[in-house]
Design an enzyme around this catalytic site. Structure first.
Site, PDB file in Angstrom:
ATOM      1  N   ASN A  52       1.017  -1.132   0.216  1.00 42.20           N
ATOM      2  CA  ASN A  52       0.046   0.173  -0.077  1.00 42.20           C
ATOM      3  C   ASN A  52       0.951   1.059   0.098  1.00 42.20           C
ATOM      4  O   ASN A  52       1.494   1.608   1.086  1.00 42.20           O
ATOM      5  CB  ASN A  52      -0.887   0.065   1.302  1.00 42.20           C
ATOM      6  CG  ASN A  52      -1.811   1.189   1.281  1.00 42.20           C
ATOM      7  OD1 ASN A  52      -1.910   2.006   0.544  1.00 42.20           O
ATOM      8  ND2 ASN A  52      -2.245   1.442   2.421  1.00 42.20           N
ATOM      9  N   TRP A  53       0.938   1.815  -1.083  1.00 43.81           N
ATOM     10  CA  TRP A  53       1.855   3.138  -1.405  1.00 43.81           C
ATOM     11  C   TRP A  53       1.569   4.270  -0.610  1.00 43.81           C
ATOM     12  O   TRP A  53       2.149   5.232  -0.385  1.00 43.81           O
ATOM     13  CB  TRP A  53       2.110   3.267  -2.718  1.00 43.81           C
ATOM     14  CG  TRP A  53       2.736   2.320  -3.358  1.00 43.81           C
ATOM     15  CD1 TRP A  53       3.444   1.069  -3.250  1.00 43.81           C
ATOM     16  CD2 TRP A  53       3.426   2.454  -4.947  1.00 43.81           C
ATOM     17  NE1 TRP A  53       3.924   0.449  -4.193  1.00 43.81           N
ATOM     18  CE2 TRP A  53       4.037   1.234  -5.147  1.00 43.81           C
ATOM     19  CE3 TRP A  53       3.145   3.500  -6.178  1.00 43.81           C
ATOM     20  CZ2 TRP A  53       4.416   1.016  -6.288  1.00 43.81           C
ATOM     21  CZ3 TRP A  53       3.752   3.107  -7.160  1.00 43.81           C
ATOM     22  CH2 TRP A  53       4.185   1.940  -7.406  1.00 43.81           C
ATOM     23  N   LYS A  54       0.028   4.254  -0.131  1.00 47.19           N
ATOM     24  CA  LYS A  54      -0.490   5.504   0.445  1.00 47.19           C
ATOM     25  C   LYS A  54      -0.429   6.711  -0.393  1.00 47.19           C
ATOM     26  O   LYS A  54      -0.214   6.398  -1.727  1.00 47.19           O
ATOM     27  CB  LYS A  54       0.081   5.712   1.674  1.00 47.19           C
ATOM     28  CG  LYS A  54      -0.060   4.447   2.728  1.00 47.19           C
ATOM     29  CD  LYS A  54       0.191   4.473   4.165  1.00 47.19           C
ATOM     30  CE  LYS A  54      -0.219   3.358   4.758  1.00 47.19           C
ATOM     31  NZ  LYS A  54      -0.216   3.315   6.148  1.00 47.19           N
ATOM     32  N   HIS A  88      -9.472   1.033   5.104  1.00 51.49           N
ATOM     33  CA  HIS A  88      -8.257   1.180   5.709  1.00 51.49           C
ATOM     34  C   HIS A  88      -8.327   1.988   7.006  1.00 51.49           C
ATOM     35  O   HIS A  88      -9.122   3.186   6.736  1.00 51.49           O
ATOM     36  CB  HIS A  88      -7.286   1.881   4.700  1.00 51.49           C
ATOM     37  CG  HIS A  88      -5.841   1.883   5.336  1.00 51.49           C
ATOM     38  ND1 HIS A  88      -5.280   2.926   6.078  1.00 51.49           N
ATOM     39  CD2 HIS A  88      -4.816   0.963   5.021  1.00 51.49           C
ATOM     40  CE1 HIS A  88      -4.068   2.595   6.493  1.00 51.49           C
ATOM     41  NE2 HIS A  88      -3.639   1.448   5.811  1.00 51.49           N
ATOM     42  N   GLU A 115      -6.862   4.361   7.958  1.00 52.90           N
ATOM     43  CA  GLU A 115      -6.761   6.054   7.446  1.00 52.90           C
ATOM     44  C   GLU A 115      -7.919   6.556   7.008  1.00 52.90           C
ATOM     45  O   GLU A 115      -8.303   7.646   7.214  1.00 52.90           O
ATOM     46  CB  GLU A 115      -5.506   6.318   6.765  1.00 52.90           C
ATOM     47  CG  GLU A 115      -4.130   5.905   7.529  1.00 52.90           C
ATOM     48  CD  GLU A 115      -2.858   5.197   6.780  1.00 52.90           C
ATOM     49  OE1 GLU A 115      -3.093   5.450   5.508  1.00 52.90           O
ATOM     50  OE2 GLU A 115      -1.865   4.691   7.417  1.00 52.90           O
ATOM     51  N   GLU A 118      -5.052  -4.835  10.772  1.00 54.36           N
ATOM     52  CA  GLU A 118      -4.042  -3.960  10.939  1.00 54.36           C
ATOM     53  C   GLU A 118      -4.173  -3.103  12.105  1.00 54.36           C
ATOM     54  O   GLU A 118      -5.011  -2.259  12.153  1.00 54.36           O
ATOM     55  CB  GLU A 118      -4.260  -2.792   9.649  1.00 54.36           C
ATOM     56  CG  GLU A 118      -3.776  -3.467   8.527  1.00 54.36           C
ATOM     57  CD  GLU A 118      -3.216  -2.250   7.611  1.00 54.36           C
ATOM     58  OE1 GLU A 118      -2.012  -2.576   6.592  1.00 54.36           O
ATOM     59  OE2 GLU A 118      -3.560  -1.324   7.400  1.00 54.36           O
ATOM     60  N   GLY A 139       3.034   2.459  10.706  1.00 54.86           N
ATOM     61  CA  GLY A 139       3.817   3.778  10.689  1.00 54.86           C
ATOM     62  C   GLY A 139       4.399   4.093  11.834  1.00 54.86           C
ATOM     63  O   GLY A 139       4.964   5.025  11.879  1.00 54.86           O
ATOM     64  N   SER A 186       3.948  -2.006  10.241  1.00 53.56           N
ATOM     65  CA  SER A 186       5.164  -1.863  10.525  1.00 53.56           C
ATOM     66  C   SER A 186       5.857  -3.311   9.875  1.00 53.56           C
ATOM     67  O   SER A 186       6.827  -3.775  10.574  1.00 53.56           O
ATOM     68  CB  SER A 186       5.759  -1.476  12.015  1.00 53.56           C
ATOM     69  OG  SER A 186       5.218  -0.240  12.182  1.00 53.56           O
ATOM     70  N   GLY A 189       3.062  -0.839   4.319  1.00 48.85           N
ATOM     71  CA  GLY A 189       3.048   0.335   3.910  1.00 48.85           C
ATOM     72  C   GLY A 189       4.374   0.752   3.759  1.00 48.85           C
ATOM     73  O   GLY A 189       4.788   0.562   2.532  1.00 48.85           O
ATOM     74  N   GLY A 190       4.960   1.406   4.756  1.00 51.00           N
ATOM     75  CA  GLY A 190       6.483   1.987   4.282  1.00 51.00           C
ATOM     76  C   GLY A 190       7.192   1.222   3.512  1.00 51.00           C
ATOM     77  O   GLY A 190       8.166   1.687   2.572  1.00 51.00           O
TER      78      GLY A 190
END
Ligand code: 13P
Length: 253
Positions: free
Chosen positions: A5-7, A91, A93, A163, A169, A208, A229-230
């Site tokens: 997930n590149w966000k 998600h 977010e 999640e 993050g 993470s 993610g990251g």
């Protein structure tokens, strides 16, 4: 399955470099599904770049409506039209910053299925909720909203992602045991309605996930992959996570 997930990250130049490096390093024979989720505006480019390869492309969100006068929105049939195969719904977010509630998330899950795409439903508790021992209540509520609206059948094609919000993050990963406990709880909840769907359902862990902790997480019996993610923005990290998943028996059932 490993999902990146590149966000809201990337650019045409950066995406080209990242996807080029991934295409070279991800082995075709790895028995896992690999999906990247770039921002909407880059989806067509990503599909074109990855055509004929082993990486699929998905969207990070979708409109619950099927088309019409909804300025700024993108519907599921458009995502299918440009070559997406998966869509993330719910998600944390989206829930937090865009006030998406369980009912809206359930509607999004349905429009994704109706378009012939695979929804990736995210559930997870905040730190306060975990400390108040509300984890099971929260994720049950999030999951049941979808099951109540559409029945458990959607999970024959859908994917579930756990999640924990406190792990996203933050560098603070759930321990493999913490993840396993919640994944088993989720699978049991599906199992109570349909044993076959529960057995085949893929439950991804997100929060993470890194190259260094992925093998341990994926070794858990109910952890069937990762929603990253990251670390999905680094070709090297992401390919190491994919390699860990492909080695783990539980990551591909
Ligand atoms: P991080 O891997 O950056 O913690 O993000 C997890 C996530 O939210 C994936 O959807």
């Amino acid at each position: 399955m490993v999902a990146g997930n590149w966000k809201m990250h990337g650019s045409r130049a950066a995406n080209q470099t990242l996807l080029g490096e991934l295409e070279m390093s991800l082995k075709p024979e790895w028995p896992i599904d690999i999906v990247v989720f770039p921002p909407y505006v880059y989806l067509s480019d990503a599909v074109r770049m990855l055509e004929g390869g082993r990486i699929s492309v998905g969207a990070q969100d979708v409109c619950a409506e099927s088309g019409g006068a909804f300025t700024g929105q993108v519907c599921a049939s458009m995502l299918k039209d440009v070559g997406c195969t998966h869509v993330i719904v719910g998600h944390s977010e989206r829930r937090r910053w865009y006030h998406e509630d369980d009912a809206l998330v359930a509607r999004k899950f349905a429009v994704v299925l109706a378009a012939g795409l695979t929804p990736v439903l995210c559930v997870g508790e905040t730190l306060d909720e975990r400390e108040a021992k509300q984890t099971e209540a929260v994720i049950s509520r999030q999951l049941d909203a979808v099951i109540t609206m559409h029945g458990v059948g959607g999970f024959a094609r859908g994917v579930l992602a756990y999640e924990p919000v406190w792990a996203i993050g933050t560098g603070r990963t759930a321990s493999p045991e913490q993840a396993q406990e919640v994944h088993a709880f989720l699978r049991n909840r599906i199992h109570a309605q349909d044993a076959k769907i529960a057995r085949h359902l893929r439950i991804l862990y997100g929060g993470s996930v890194k190259a260094g902790n992925s093998a341990e997480l994926f070794s858990m019996p109910d952890v069937d992959g990762g929603l990253v993610g990251g670390a999905s923005l680094s070709a090297d990290e992401f390919q190491q996570i994919c390699a860990a998943a492909s080695l783990s028996g539980s990551a591909h059932h």
